[in-house]
Scaffold this motif. Structure first.
Motif, short mmCIF file in Angstrom:
data_model
loop_
_atom_site.label_atom_id
_atom_site.label_comp_id
_atom_site.label_asym_id
_atom_site.label_seq_id
_atom_site.Cartn_x
_atom_site.Cartn_y
_atom_site.Cartn_z
N ALA A 169 -0.12 -4.66 -3.79
CA ALA A 169 0.21 -3.42 -4.49
C ALA A 169 0.10 -2.21 -3.57
O ALA A 169 0.95 -1.31 -3.58
CB ALA A 169 -0.69 -3.24 -5.70
N ASN A 170 -0.95 -2.20 -2.75
CA ASN A 170 -1.14 -1.06 -1.85
C ASN A 170 -0.08 -1.01 -0.76
O ASN A 170 0.44 0.06 -0.43
CB ASN A 170 -2.54 -1.13 -1.22
CG ASN A 170 -3.63 -0.84 -2.23
OD1 ASN A 170 -3.67 0.21 -2.85
ND2 ASN A 170 -4.55 -1.78 -2.41
N ALA A 171 0.26 -2.16 -0.22
CA ALA A 171 1.31 -2.20 0.80
C ALA A 171 2.65 -1.78 0.20
O ALA A 171 3.43 -1.05 0.82
CB ALA A 171 1.41 -3.61 1.39
N GLN A 172 2.91 -2.23 -1.03
CA GLN A 172 4.16 -1.87 -1.69
C GLN A 172 4.25 -0.37 -1.93
O GLN A 172 5.32 0.24 -1.77
CB GLN A 172 4.27 -2.62 -3.03
CG GLN A 172 5.63 -2.50 -3.71
CD GLN A 172 6.73 -3.17 -2.91
OE1 GLN A 172 6.51 -4.19 -2.26
NE2 GLN A 172 7.91 -2.59 -2.96
N ALA A 173 3.13 0.22 -2.32
CA ALA A 173 3.12 1.67 -2.54
C ALA A 173 3.45 2.42 -1.25
O ALA A 173 4.18 3.43 -1.27
CB ALA A 173 1.74 2.10 -3.06
N LEU A 174 2.94 1.94 -0.13
CA LEU A 174 3.22 2.57 1.16
C LEU A 174 4.68 2.38 1.56
O LEU A 174 5.33 3.29 2.07
CB LEU A 174 2.30 2.00 2.23
CG LEU A 174 0.82 2.40 2.10
CD1 LEU A 174 -0.06 1.52 2.96
CD2 LEU A 174 0.64 3.87 2.45
N LEU A 175 5.21 1.17 1.31
CA LEU A 175 6.60 0.89 1.66
C LEU A 175 7.58 1.69 0.81
O LEU A 175 8.69 2.01 1.26
CB LEU A 175 6.88 -0.61 1.51
CG LEU A 175 6.17 -1.54 2.51
CD1 LEU A 175 6.36 -2.99 2.12
CD2 LEU A 175 6.65 -1.29 3.93
#
Length: 215
Positions: free
Chosen positions: A138-144
């Protein structure tokens, strides 16, 4: 889609040294230096048969490891839709802060449990206390999805479906959790250390990419 995903994961695992990786060593019953002796046909057949059995056993073991990683990793992929909706609510700065905390969680795992070979403790820690590491998707997706990362950085990080260093985080962490799973009767300290180290390295690269973009 799932079939293609499994094929992709098998290819990635093979590239990282998890599928079909073996030395290819056969047996050499006669090791006489500078000798003109040759093995008989029967001896050659026996040697070849042993080698085939040895290689088959190694490949089977590698396949079991790869399948274990896949069955650990795929739930994260199937849950990606939920992670995407959750990611939309995350602020990029908060998502990045969680990645830094996840890095510290991996360091704690390596310092507190690996030296003592406390696999039960490590299993519980990863399941219950490594909340930031378990929220990596979820955190990586938010950054992407944010505008804080440039296009090249987003490509370098990637996802489990689009290969990048972010996929390494997911696959290596899945391998770590699989190795300490309670169904694994003989956890390997070498494998656990390897998966932990590679997860840390990959996550460190993701964090470095983010920092290069001003985080």
């Amino acid at each position: 889609m799932i079939r293609a995903l499994i094929s992709s994961l098998l290819f990635d695992a093979a590239s990282a040294g998890f599928v079909g990786h073996h030395t290819g060593l056969g047996t050499q019953p006669f090791a006489v230096a500078k000798s003109t002796l040759k093995m008989s046909d029967r001896q050659e057949e026996m040697s070849a048969g042993y080698s085939d059995q040895h290689d088959a056993a190694v490949v089977d073991d590698s396949r079991r490891r790869a399948l274990g990683i896949i069955t650990t990793t795929l739930p994260s992929v199937w849950a990606s839709h939920a992670a995407t909706s959750f990611a939309a609510k995350l602020r990029p700065d908060d998502a990045f802060a969680s990645l830094v905390k996840a890095q510290k969680e991996l360091q704690v795992a390596g310092a507190d449990y690996l030296p003592k070979k406390d696999w039960d403790g490590l299993r519980a820690y990863l399941a219950e206390e490594a909340v930031n590491m378990n929220s990596y998707d979820a955190n990586a997706q938010a950054l992407l999805e944010s505008k804080r990362l440039d296009a090249e950085s987003k490509k370098d990080i990637g996802t489990i479906r689009r290969y990048g260093v972010g996929a390494d985080v997911i696959i290596m962490y899945g391998g770590l959790k699989n190795e300490v799973d309670e169904e694994n009767e003989n956890p390997s300290s070498a494998e656990i250390g390897k998966y932990l180290r590679r997860t840390e390295d990959a996550l460190g690269e993701v964090i470095a990419i983010c920092r290069s973009n001003g985080f």
